[in-house]
Design a protein around this motif. Structure first.
Motif, mmCIF file in Angstrom:
data_model
loop_
_atom_site.group_PDB
_atom_site.id
_atom_site.type_symbol
_atom_site.label_atom_id
_atom_site.label_comp_id
_atom_site.label_asym_id
_atom_site.label_seq_id
_atom_site.Cartn_x
_atom_site.Cartn_y
_atom_site.Cartn_z
ATOM 1 N N CYS A 1 -7.956 2.076 2.200
ATOM 2 C CA CYS A 1 -7.588 3.461 2.471
ATOM 3 C C CYS A 1 -8.472 4.390 1.637
ATOM 4 O O CYS A 1 -8.672 4.161 0.442
ATOM 5 C CB CYS A 1 -6.120 3.677 2.124
ATOM 6 S SG CYS A 1 -5.552 5.377 2.338
ATOM 7 N N ASN B 1 -1.810 7.954 5.275
ATOM 8 C CA ASN B 1 -3.099 8.479 5.710
ATOM 9 C C ASN B 1 -3.534 7.729 6.964
ATOM 10 O O ASN B 1 -3.374 6.525 7.065
ATOM 11 C CB ASN B 1 -4.149 8.265 4.604
ATOM 12 C CG ASN B 1 -5.533 8.677 5.035
ATOM 13 O OD1 ASN B 1 -5.736 9.782 5.522
ATOM 14 N ND2 ASN B 1 -6.503 7.786 4.866
ATOM 15 N N VAL C 1 -7.766 7.293 0.706
ATOM 16 C CA VAL C 1 -6.968 8.137 -0.178
ATOM 17 C C VAL C 1 -6.422 7.350 -1.369
ATOM 18 O O VAL C 1 -6.637 7.724 -2.519
ATOM 19 C CB VAL C 1 -5.807 8.797 0.613
ATOM 20 C CG1 VAL C 1 -4.884 9.573 -0.316
ATOM 21 C CG2 VAL C 1 -6.363 9.709 1.696
#
Length: 62
Positions: A29, A15, A31
């Motif tokens: 992150c 990502n 994600v």
């Protein structure tokens, strides 16, 4: 305030995310939750690959 906004790539899920180079707290992150950067009191320690510098901000000279 001088510093750079940089686009980094998560080593786990790939990502891409824009972060501030002088982060004052851990950046994870969005994600997978992998830590992308940790603060050091100055430039953050990056634990991810830099893709590009999105915006470079320089301190105004007096």
């Amino acid at each position: 305030m001088a510093g750079d906004f940089i686009r980094v790539e998560c080593p786990d899920c790939e990502n891409e995310q824009v972060i501030f180079g002088k982060a004052a707290s851990d950046v994870v992150c969005a994600v997978c939750g992998h830590t992308l950067a940790t603060p050091t009191g100055g430039l953050a320690t990056l634990e991810s690959d830099v893709v590009e510098v999105v915006e470079s901000r320089q301190a105004d000279a007096l």
